[in-house]
Design a protein around this motif. Structure first.
Motif, PDB file in Angstrom:
ATOM      1  N   GLN A 271      59.982  35.179 -45.120  1.00 16.31           N
ATOM      2  CA  GLN A 271      60.722  34.565 -44.257  1.00 16.31           C
ATOM      3  C   GLN A 271      62.425  34.977 -43.512  1.00 16.31           C
ATOM      4  OE1 GLN A 271      58.883  33.702 -41.166  1.00 16.31           O
ATOM      5  NE2 GLN A 271      57.294  34.130 -42.252  1.00 16.31           N
TER       6      GLN A 271
ATOM      7  N   TRP B 259      53.602  39.349 -47.832  1.00 17.87           N
ATOM      8  CA  TRP B 259      54.683  38.583 -47.267  1.00 17.87           C
ATOM      9  C   TRP B 259      55.625  37.794 -48.961  1.00 17.87           C
ATOM     10  CZ3 TRP B 259      49.366  35.365 -47.548  1.00 17.87           C
ATOM     11  CH2 TRP B 259      49.013  35.523 -46.152  1.00 17.87           C
TER      12      TRP B 259
ATOM     13  N   GLN C  25      56.210  32.832 -30.188  1.00 15.97           N
ATOM     14  CA  GLN C  25      56.786  32.908 -31.238  1.00 15.97           C
ATOM     15  C   GLN C  25      57.819  33.622 -31.519  1.00 15.97           C
ATOM     16  OE1 GLN C  25      53.445  33.546 -33.438  1.00 15.97           O
ATOM     17  NE2 GLN C  25      54.163  31.515 -34.993  1.00 15.97           N
TER      18      GLN C  25
END
Length: 92
Positions: A33, A28, A61
């Motif tokens: 993102q 992450w 998605q």
């Protein structure tokens, strides 16, 4: 949920869900993102792939990502799960 993580990641992390979470957090941080604006700047052809039983990417998605990434298509592999943390993916 912890027991499910331990079972699903037994092969990759010998049931060590803490190690799995450390790897997830590292991913992450390394791959944040992307914004819609950043996604729309991707100009190379893209094929987005998920397995039918994936927890991380649903068909909806993938459809939404294809709206933002130019020249992109998606594929949902029937009966599959795509999980890079496991050496052999066989959820059933």
């Amino acid at each position: 949920m912890i027991h499910q993580m331990m079972e699903r990641h037994e092969e990759a992390h010998q049931g060590n869900w803490q190690e799995f979470m450390r790897h997830s957090a590292q991913d992450w941080r390394q791959y944040p993102q992307l914004t819609r604006n950043e996604l729309s700047c991707i100009t190379c052809p893209a094929l987005l792939i998920a397995g039918e039983h994936d927890d991380f990417a649903t068909e909806e998605q993938l459809q939404e990502l294809c709206l933002w990434v130019q020249d992109s298509r998606y594929l949902v592999a029937p009966g599959c799960i795509i999980d890079p943390t496991c050496l052999e993916n066989s959820p059933f």
